[in-house]
Design a protein around this motif. Structure first.
Motif, PDB file in Angstrom:
ATOM      1  N   ASP A  43       0.838  -1.201   0.000  1.00 13.94           N
ATOM      2  CA  ASP A  43       0.000   0.000   0.000  1.00 13.94           C
ATOM      3  C   ASP A  43       0.876   1.255   0.000  1.00 13.94           C
ATOM      4  O   ASP A  43       1.217   1.803   1.056  1.00 13.94           O
ATOM      5  N   LEU A  44       1.205   1.716  -1.200  1.00 14.85           N
ATOM      6  CA  LEU A  44       2.076   2.878  -1.331  1.00 14.85           C
ATOM      7  C   LEU A  44       1.398   4.170  -0.882  1.00 14.85           C
ATOM      8  O   LEU A  44       2.077   5.178  -0.659  1.00 14.85           O
ATOM      9  N   ARG A  45       0.064   4.147  -0.739  1.00 18.16           N
ATOM     10  CA  ARG A  45      -0.620   5.352  -0.270  1.00 18.16           C
ATOM     11  C   ARG A  45      -0.228   5.713   1.165  1.00 18.16           C
ATOM     12  O   ARG A  45      -0.448   6.843   1.605  1.00 18.16           O
ATOM     13  N   LEU A  46       0.345   4.756   1.873  1.00 20.27           N
ATOM     14  CA  LEU A  46       0.799   5.039   3.230  1.00 20.27           C
ATOM     15  C   LEU A  46       1.913   6.078   3.253  1.00 20.27           C
ATOM     16  O   LEU A  46       2.184   6.693   4.297  1.00 20.27           O
ATOM     17  N   LEU A  47       2.560   6.283   2.123  1.00 17.94           N
ATOM     18  CA  LEU A  47       3.629   7.279   2.064  1.00 17.94           C
ATOM     19  C   LEU A  47       3.097   8.703   2.229  1.00 17.94           C
ATOM     20  O   LEU A  47       3.881   9.646   2.336  1.00 17.94           O
ATOM     21  N   ARG A  48       1.761   8.851   2.264  1.00 17.51           N
ATOM     22  CA  ARG A  48       1.198  10.173   2.577  1.00 17.51           C
ATOM     23  C   ARG A  48       1.465  10.553   4.033  1.00 17.51           C
ATOM     24  O   ARG A  48       1.390  11.736   4.392  1.00 17.51           O
ATOM     25  N   HIS A  49       1.755   9.540   4.879  1.00 16.39           N
ATOM     26  CA  HIS A  49       2.142   9.826   6.257  1.00 16.39           C
ATOM     27  C   HIS A  49       3.564  10.390   6.249  1.00 16.39           C
ATOM     28  O   HIS A  49       4.508   9.719   5.810  1.00 16.39           O
ATOM     29  N   GLY A  50       3.711  11.595   6.737  1.00 20.01           N
ATOM     30  CA  GLY A  50       5.011  12.250   6.687  1.00 20.01           C
ATOM     31  C   GLY A  50       6.098  11.486   7.415  1.00 20.01           C
ATOM     32  O   GLY A  50       7.244  11.449   6.967  1.00 20.01           O
ATOM     33  N   ALA A  51       5.749  10.861   8.544  1.00 22.02           N
ATOM     34  CA  ALA A  51       6.759  10.126   9.312  1.00 22.02           C
ATOM     35  C   ALA A  51       7.302   8.955   8.517  1.00 22.02           C
ATOM     36  O   ALA A  51       8.512   8.715   8.479  1.00 22.02           O
ATOM     37  N   LEU A  52       6.417   8.205   7.852  1.00 22.68           N
ATOM     38  CA  LEU A  52       6.858   7.044   7.073  1.00 22.68           C
ATOM     39  C   LEU A  52       7.662   7.473   5.855  1.00 22.68           C
ATOM     40  O   LEU A  52       8.735   6.911   5.571  1.00 22.68           O
ATOM     41  N   SER A  53       7.175   8.452   5.121  1.00 21.12           N
ATOM     42  CA  SER A  53       7.871   8.858   3.892  1.00 21.12           C
ATOM     43  C   SER A  53       9.237   9.459   4.190  1.00 21.12           C
ATOM     44  O   SER A  53      10.238   9.125   3.541  1.00 21.12           O
ATOM     45  N   SER A  54       9.304  10.345   5.195  1.00 23.93           N
ATOM     46  CA  SER A  54      10.589  10.984   5.493  1.00 23.93           C
ATOM     47  C   SER A  54      11.587   9.990   6.072  1.00 23.93           C
ATOM     48  O   SER A  54      12.780  10.020   5.727  1.00 23.93           O
ATOM     49  N   SER A  55      11.129   9.081   6.937  1.00 22.69           N
ATOM     50  CA  SER A  55      12.053   8.093   7.505  1.00 22.69           C
ATOM     51  C   SER A  55      12.529   7.119   6.445  1.00 22.69           C
ATOM     52  O   SER A  55      13.691   6.693   6.461  1.00 22.69           O
ATOM     53  N   THR A  56      11.659   6.771   5.482  1.00 22.62           N
ATOM     54  CA  THR A  56      12.068   5.854   4.412  1.00 22.62           C
ATOM     55  C   THR A  56      13.108   6.499   3.515  1.00 22.62           C
ATOM     56  O   THR A  56      14.096   5.857   3.122  1.00 22.62           O
ATOM     57  N   VAL A  57      12.915   7.779   3.193  1.00 22.57           N
ATOM     58  CA  VAL A  57      13.908   8.493   2.380  1.00 22.57           C
ATOM     59  C   VAL A  57      15.255   8.536   3.104  1.00 22.57           C
ATOM     60  O   VAL A  57      16.316   8.290   2.503  1.00 22.57           O
ATOM     61  N   LEU A  58      15.213   8.800   4.393  1.00 24.32           N
ATOM     62  CA  LEU A  58      16.464   8.865   5.152  1.00 24.32           C
ATOM     63  C   LEU A  58      17.077   7.482   5.353  1.00 24.32           C
ATOM     64  O   LEU A  58      18.306   7.348   5.389  1.00 24.32           O
ATOM     65  N   LEU A  59      16.242   6.442   5.481  1.00 24.30           N
ATOM     66  CA  LEU A  59      16.789   5.091   5.548  1.00 24.30           C
ATOM     67  C   LEU A  59      17.501   4.734   4.250  1.00 24.30           C
ATOM     68  O   LEU A  59      18.551   4.084   4.252  1.00 24.30           O
ATOM     69  N   LEU A  60      16.914   5.182   3.127  1.00 25.83           N
ATOM     70  CA  LEU A  60      17.557   4.931   1.833  1.00 25.83           C
ATOM     71  C   LEU A  60      18.885   5.678   1.747  1.00 25.83           C
ATOM     72  O   LEU A  60      19.910   5.109   1.382  1.00 25.83           O
TER      73      LEU A  60
END
Length: 466
Positions: A267-284
């Motif tokens: 469910d890629l729509r979960l990336l609308r959550h700022g915490a998930l999207s920003s942490s995933t970008v930083l994990l990458l």
């Protein structure tokens, strides 16, 4: 959909019953991490033992990595179908059988095949570790819980190479794969005792097309990156072709999934959550800053200082000690001032801990290097535990499996990209430099640059506590 309550007090409570689940996940997770890291130092010796070229035996690691990546996207669907407890036990059972088969493998092809089976089991277990514990946590004290659950991710890269070197020095190759068996057995027994029984949530249909696209995409990207150390770097056909095809498949999967209204594979729509999207970008990105440098440091010890695999593993212990020591402190600070500033300072500390390597030669004091590795570990612990916890901030129970897969894929791709980029940089720099030490210094400058970029991107993280 009701979201889980997020605690933001100075000392958030931890949900009752979460710790038995956490320790159950840790035992099983250590087996998977050791399966990867113990073999990492054994590839070259295994080539001589098995009497095959290094390019063939490299598939012992590559096959494991590709099989793990292919299976990860299917985990949320599988959990919906059979339940988390059953899926965890199935994954551990397959991992146990694969470990025993790898231990008795009779030649290189059989060992590669059994390692791929082991990797497929790891693809189930790695995202399930976070899923099981975060669901048990029910949104309470996520940072404190993740500080414990992230222990395998910390211990694996530090103890694994030392354990692998010790096995090769004192026993034979078969024991490289036996050492993971106690973790699998213990993990199954603890799961039967401590994991709550859960029933399948709903009979979701498998998005077969989406699974094929994502599996091919991840496999293509990771396979291409694994070849980046070949002459020609990213311009080599064995790198460029699978990398482009993999990125295209992932892009097509993303486009198709965002248009899909029912039962998305992830469910890629979960990336609308700022915490998930920003942490995933930083994990990458942290894959470049953190895991890429994890390639350089052991190579510095082995190629410039003449250390054996075991000695290099032991020299990394100060970094592991720092990582273990800082996690709980980082979480407590984040509960008071917010995760953003603790992660930002953590990346700064990682950069400071890398400073001696920017001018290091064959004669640089190992005492000095050990001290700065301890400092670097302090930053690593703060960054990783908080980014992993933030990925689950404010999510409902049924969203957790998808968030776990998203963050896991981001972390895996970041680590692979970081390792590949710095491997190419190191290879080119050593070839162009007057001395090998100069080449290593250039590569460490690149790693530090990625860390500085991560410092700036940390400002995208939410301010609230975890």
């Amino acid at each position: 959909m009701e979201t889980m309550e997020v605690e933001t007090r100075s000392a958030p409570a931890v949900a009752p019953g979460v710790w038995p689940v956490a320790w159950t996940a840790i035992v099983g997770g250590l087996g998977v991490l050791f399966a990867s890291t113990t073999v990492a130092v054994a590839v070259e010796p295994l080539a001589g033992i098995l009497g095959v070229p290094l390019s063939t035996v490299q598939w012992i690691s590559t096959g494991y990595l590709l099989a793990l990546a292919v299976v990860v996207p299917i985990v949320p669907w599988a959990q919906d179908r059979i339940g988390g407890r059953r899926l965890w036990i199935v994954g551990l059972a397959v991992f146990l059988v694969a470990s025993l088969l790898a231990a008795v493998a009779w030649d290189a092809p059989s060992l590669i095949a059994f390692r791929a089976l082991q990797g497929a089991a790891g693809g189930i277990l790695m995202p399930m570790m976070a899923t099981l514990v975060m669901q048990a946590a029910a949104g309470k004290g996520l940072g404190r819980v993740m500080a414990v659950v992230s222990m395998p991710a910390v211990l694996g890269p530090i103890l694994g190479p030392a354990l692998g070197g010790l096995v090769l020095d004192t026993l034979d190759r078969h024991w490289l794969f036996v050492v993971t068996v106690p973790f699998a057995v213990g993990g199954i027994l603890m799961a039967l005792r401590y994991l709550p029984k859960d029933e399948p949530t709903r009979p979701t249909r498998l998005d077969v097309v989406g699974f094929v696209l994502m599996a091919l995409g991840l496999a293509g990207v990771l396979y291409g990156l694994s070849n980046a150390s070949k002459e020609g770097g990213f311009g080599h056909p064995d790198v460029l072709a699978p990398l482009v095809a993999g990125v295209a498949a992932i892009a097509l999967f993303s486009w198709r999934t965002l248009r899909r209204t029912e039962d998305p594979l992830i469910d890629l729509r979960l990336l609308r959550h700022g915490a998930l999207s920003s942490s995933t970008v930083l994990l990458l990105l942290s894959g470049f800053a953190l895991y890429g440098a994890m390639l350089l440091v052991p190579l510095y010890f082995q190629q410039l200082r003449g250390a054996t695999a075991l000695e290099a593993g032991l020299l990394l212990i100060p970094q592991g000690v720092g990582t273990l020591a800082s996690r709980t402190v980082a979480v407590r600070l984040a509960e008071k001032v917010g995760a953003r500033w603790v992660v930002l300072v953590g990346f700064v500390i990682v950069a400071v801990g890398t400073l001696p390597f920017l001018t290091a030669t064959e004669h640089t004091s190992l005492v000095l290097i050990s001290g700065f590795l301890l400092v670097r570990g302090l930053g690593l612990g703060a960054v990783t535990v908080l980014l992993m916890a933030l990925a689950f901030e404010g999510l409902a129970r049924d969203e957790v499996p998808h968030a776990s897969v998203i963050s896991r894929i981001g972390q895996q791709l970041g680590g692979s990209f970081g390792t590949a980029v710095l491997a190419v940089v190191l290879q080119s720099a050593v070839a162009a430099a007057d001395t090998p030490a100069d080449g290593f210094q250039v590569a460490f400058w690149w790693a530090t640059g990625f860390t500085v970029a991560a410092v700036a991107l940390s400002l995208l993280l939410p301010r609230r506590a975890v």
